[in-house]
Scaffold this motif. Structure first.
Motif, PDB file in Angstrom:
ATOM      1  N   ASN A 145       0.751  -1.166   0.165  1.00 22.44           N
ATOM      2  CA  ASN A 145       0.192   0.067   0.123  1.00 22.44           C
ATOM      3  C   ASN A 145       0.759   1.131  -0.042  1.00 22.44           C
ATOM      4  O   ASN A 145       2.317   1.181  -0.156  1.00 22.44           O
ATOM      5  CB  ASN A 145      -0.889   0.052   1.068  1.00 22.44           C
ATOM      6  N   GLU A 146       0.116   2.585   0.094  1.00 20.91           N
ATOM      7  CA  GLU A 146       0.916   3.596   0.178  1.00 20.91           C
ATOM      8  C   GLU A 146       1.736   4.058   1.428  1.00 20.91           C
ATOM      9  O   GLU A 146       2.607   4.735   1.253  1.00 20.91           O
ATOM     10  CB  GLU A 146      -0.058   4.780  -0.197  1.00 20.91           C
ATOM     11  N   GLN A 147       1.327   3.463   2.520  1.00 18.34           N
ATOM     12  CA  GLN A 147       1.819   3.611   3.733  1.00 18.34           C
ATOM     13  C   GLN A 147       3.171   3.423   4.120  1.00 18.34           C
ATOM     14  O   GLN A 147       3.782   2.533   3.156  1.00 18.34           O
ATOM     15  CB  GLN A 147       0.984   2.981   4.830  1.00 18.34           C
ATOM     16  N   GLU A 148       4.104   4.212   4.984  1.00 16.82           N
ATOM     17  CA  GLU A 148       5.436   4.053   5.249  1.00 16.82           C
ATOM     18  C   GLU A 148       5.423   2.795   6.300  1.00 16.82           C
ATOM     19  O   GLU A 148       4.540   2.719   7.094  1.00 16.82           O
ATOM     20  CB  GLU A 148       6.085   5.027   5.819  1.00 16.82           C
ATOM     21  N   PRO A 149       6.396   2.005   6.408  1.00 10.96           N
ATOM     22  CA  PRO A 149       6.245   0.881   7.492  1.00 10.96           C
ATOM     23  C   PRO A 149       6.670   1.497   8.985  1.00 10.96           C
ATOM     24  O   PRO A 149       7.284   2.396   9.061  1.00 10.96           O
ATOM     25  CB  PRO A 149       7.364   0.002   7.038  1.00 10.96           C
ATOM     26  N   MET A 150       6.369   0.502   9.786  1.00 13.74           N
ATOM     27  CA  MET A 150       6.478   0.861  11.356  1.00 13.74           C
ATOM     28  C   MET A 150       8.000   0.327  11.410  1.00 13.74           C
ATOM     29  O   MET A 150       8.519  -0.558  10.923  1.00 13.74           O
ATOM     30  CB  MET A 150       5.654   0.068  12.115  1.00 13.74           C
ATOM     31  N   LEU A 151       8.506   1.055  12.381  1.00 14.66           N
ATOM     32  CA  LEU A 151       9.818   0.724  13.047  1.00 14.66           C
ATOM     33  C   LEU A 151       9.731   0.365  14.565  1.00 14.66           C
ATOM     34  O   LEU A 151       9.184   1.106  15.385  1.00 14.66           O
ATOM     35  CB  LEU A 151      11.106   1.759  13.054  1.00 14.66           C
ATOM     36  N   TYR A 152      10.408  -0.736  15.109  1.00 14.03           N
ATOM     37  CA  TYR A 152      10.537  -1.026  16.418  1.00 14.03           C
ATOM     38  C   TYR A 152      11.998  -0.858  16.951  1.00 14.03           C
ATOM     39  O   TYR A 152      12.816  -1.367  16.324  1.00 14.03           O
ATOM     40  CB  TYR A 152      10.108  -2.388  16.557  1.00 14.03           C
ATOM     41  N   PHE A 153      11.971  -0.150  18.107  1.00 11.23           N
ATOM     42  CA  PHE A 153      13.428  -0.029  18.636  1.00 11.23           C
ATOM     43  C   PHE A 153      13.362   0.245  20.119  1.00 11.23           C
ATOM     44  O   PHE A 153      12.547   1.033  20.497  1.00 11.23           O
ATOM     45  CB  PHE A 153      14.071   1.157  18.231  1.00 11.23           C
ATOM     46  N   ARG A 154      13.942  -0.850  20.986  1.00  9.28           N
ATOM     47  CA  ARG A 154      13.845  -0.392  22.462  1.00  9.28           C
ATOM     48  C   ARG A 154      12.540  -0.299  22.974  1.00  9.28           C
ATOM     49  O   ARG A 154      12.146   0.644  23.558  1.00  9.28           O
ATOM     50  CB  ARG A 154      14.743   0.718  23.000  1.00  9.28           C
ATOM     51  N   ARG A 155      11.469  -1.364  22.678  1.00 10.14           N
ATOM     52  CA  ARG A 155      10.077  -1.372  23.095  1.00 10.14           C
ATOM     53  C   ARG A 155       9.320  -0.175  22.704  1.00 10.14           C
ATOM     54  O   ARG A 155       8.229   0.015  23.148  1.00 10.14           O
ATOM     55  CB  ARG A 155      10.107  -1.395  24.625  1.00 10.14           C
ATOM     56  N   LYS A 156       9.839   0.556  21.781  1.00  8.75           N
ATOM     57  CA  LYS A 156       9.055   1.785  21.337  1.00  8.75           C
ATOM     58  C   LYS A 156       8.901   1.368  19.727  1.00  8.75           C
ATOM     59  O   LYS A 156       9.540   0.891  19.029  1.00  8.75           O
ATOM     60  CB  LYS A 156       9.749   2.888  21.246  1.00  8.75           C
ATOM     61  N   VAL A 157       7.474   1.772  19.167  1.00  7.09           N
ATOM     62  CA  VAL A 157       7.430   1.724  17.821  1.00  7.09           C
ATOM     63  C   VAL A 157       6.900   3.004  17.213  1.00  7.09           C
ATOM     64  O   VAL A 157       6.509   3.836  18.104  1.00  7.09           O
ATOM     65  CB  VAL A 157       6.170   0.858  17.613  1.00  7.09           C
ATOM     66  N   GLY A 158       7.153   3.172  16.088  1.00 12.30           N
ATOM     67  CA  GLY A 158       6.616   4.570  15.172  1.00 12.30           C
ATOM     68  C   GLY A 158       6.825   4.295  13.951  1.00 12.30           C
ATOM     69  O   GLY A 158       7.515   3.538  13.352  1.00 12.30           O
ATOM     70  N   ASN A 159       7.128   5.907  13.387  1.00 15.75           N
ATOM     71  CA  ASN A 159       7.398   5.991  11.957  1.00 15.75           C
ATOM     72  C   ASN A 159       8.813   6.088  11.501  1.00 15.75           C
ATOM     73  O   ASN A 159       9.558   6.414  12.568  1.00 15.75           O
ATOM     74  CB  ASN A 159       6.602   7.225  11.514  1.00 15.75           C
ATOM     75  N   VAL A 160       9.193   5.671  10.372  1.00 17.23           N
ATOM     76  CA  VAL A 160      10.356   6.227   9.777  1.00 17.23           C
ATOM     77  C   VAL A 160      10.878   7.498   9.981  1.00 17.23           C
ATOM     78  O   VAL A 160      10.055   8.387   9.802  1.00 17.23           O
ATOM     79  CB  VAL A 160      10.492   5.646   8.217  1.00 17.23           C
ATOM     80  N   PRO A 161      12.061   8.018  10.458  1.00 22.80           N
ATOM     81  CA  PRO A 161      12.414   9.286  10.468  1.00 22.80           C
ATOM     82  C   PRO A 161      12.240  10.254   9.368  1.00 22.80           C
ATOM     83  O   PRO A 161      12.503   9.595   8.073  1.00 22.80           O
ATOM     84  CB  PRO A 161      13.724   9.161  11.040  1.00 22.80           C
ATOM     85  N   GLN A 162      11.539  11.385   9.401  1.00 22.45           N
ATOM     86  CA  GLN A 162      11.225  11.935   8.206  1.00 22.45           C
ATOM     87  C   GLN A 162      12.411  12.256   7.350  1.00 22.45           C
ATOM     88  O   GLN A 162      12.472  12.550   5.900  1.00 22.45           O
ATOM     89  CB  GLN A 162      10.761  13.505   8.629  1.00 22.45           C
ATOM     90  N   GLU A 163      13.673  12.417   7.896  1.00 23.45           N
ATOM     91  CA  GLU A 163      14.861  12.575   7.254  1.00 23.45           C
ATOM     92  C   GLU A 163      15.300  11.401   6.167  1.00 23.45           C
ATOM     93  O   GLU A 163      15.974  11.554   5.198  1.00 23.45           O
ATOM     94  CB  GLU A 163      16.236  13.193   7.897  1.00 23.45           C
ATOM     95  N   TRP A 164      14.735  10.327   6.413  1.00 23.49           N
ATOM     96  CA  TRP A 164      15.057   9.017   5.653  1.00 23.49           C
ATOM     97  C   TRP A 164      13.999   9.060   4.357  1.00 23.49           C
ATOM     98  O   TRP A 164      14.207   8.222   3.622  1.00 23.49           O
ATOM     99  CB  TRP A 164      14.798   7.707   6.335  1.00 23.49           C
ATOM    100  N   GLU A 165      12.993   9.717   4.381  1.00 30.22           N
ATOM    101  CA  GLU A 165      11.990   9.573   3.463  1.00 30.22           C
ATOM    102  C   GLU A 165      12.294  10.217   2.278  1.00 30.22           C
ATOM    103  O   GLU A 165      13.191  11.216   1.990  1.00 30.22           O
ATOM    104  CB  GLU A 165      10.540  10.110   4.123  1.00 30.22           C
TER     105      GLU A 165
END
Ligand SMILES: Cc1cc2nc3c(=O)[nH]c(=O)nc-3n(C[C@H](O)[C@H](O)[C@H](O)COP(=O)(O)O)c2cc1C
Length: 165
Positions: A145-165
């Protein structure tokens, strides 16, 4: 300076700091009820044929269902699906599928909506590996789909950092 610890604790600390994506692996049980759990042990294996793997804890409530299942779907979560990640990891959540939209695919697998991508797989091998089973699947259908994938790191989840997009 090296961190000294029991090997198992050190192993957990290291792997907890190893960034991954997050998936929810799903299937239907013998009563056609959708079953799924949050998984970050997912990895790609082969291009020809298309193969993927993931591992399930032998103590997981859904382990027996996945041992019997002939197929499974790997739903790769989008960055904004934090609630999906925690719902499908929660032991106390009785009805995980009532909380998030999903549908049955033409392969008769429960697929979550608004995810980054989905691999539908035929299970081709199950490997006994310590306190887990490794499930190897051949991809029979895939969708992005169009969405960006989730990242998991040290029990936290979230978006790919904007500077990587
Ligand atoms: C980010 C994350 C990744 C996880 N990865 C796995 C995994 O690869 N394999 C596994 O068996 N459990 C994994 N878990 C734990 C399961 O999601 C959790 O134990 C779940 O409640 C199991 O559901 P069940 O008991 O209904 O099978 C993970 C949990 C989180 C939060």
């Amino acid at each position: 300076m090296a961190v000294k610890s029991e090997p198992a604790q050190l192993f957990k600390d290291i792997m907890g700091s190893y960034p991954t994506g997050v998936t929810v692996v799903t299937t239907l049980d013998g009563n056609h009820k959708p079953i799924g759990l949050t998984v970050n042990s997912f990895a790609s294996v082969s291009i020809d044929p298309l193969l993927v793997l993931w591992s399930i804890d032998k103590n997981a409530g859904s382990c027996e269902v996945f041992q019997k299942a002939e197929k499974f779907a790997v739903n790769i979560l989008a960055g904004d699906q934090q609630e999906v990640c925690w719902t499908f990891a929660s032991k106390s959540e009785q009805d995980r599928f009532s909380k998030h939209p999903w549908a049955l695919s033409k392969n008769n697998l429960p697929v979550l909506e608004n995810v980054f991508a989905t691999f539908e797989c035929k299970k081709i091998q199950q490997i006994d590996a310590g306190d887990h089973y490794i499930l190897l699947g051949e991809v029979i259908d895939l969708n992005k789909n169009e969405q960006e994938p989730m990242l998991y790191f040290r029990r936290k989840v979230g978006n790919v950092p904007q500077e990587w997009e």
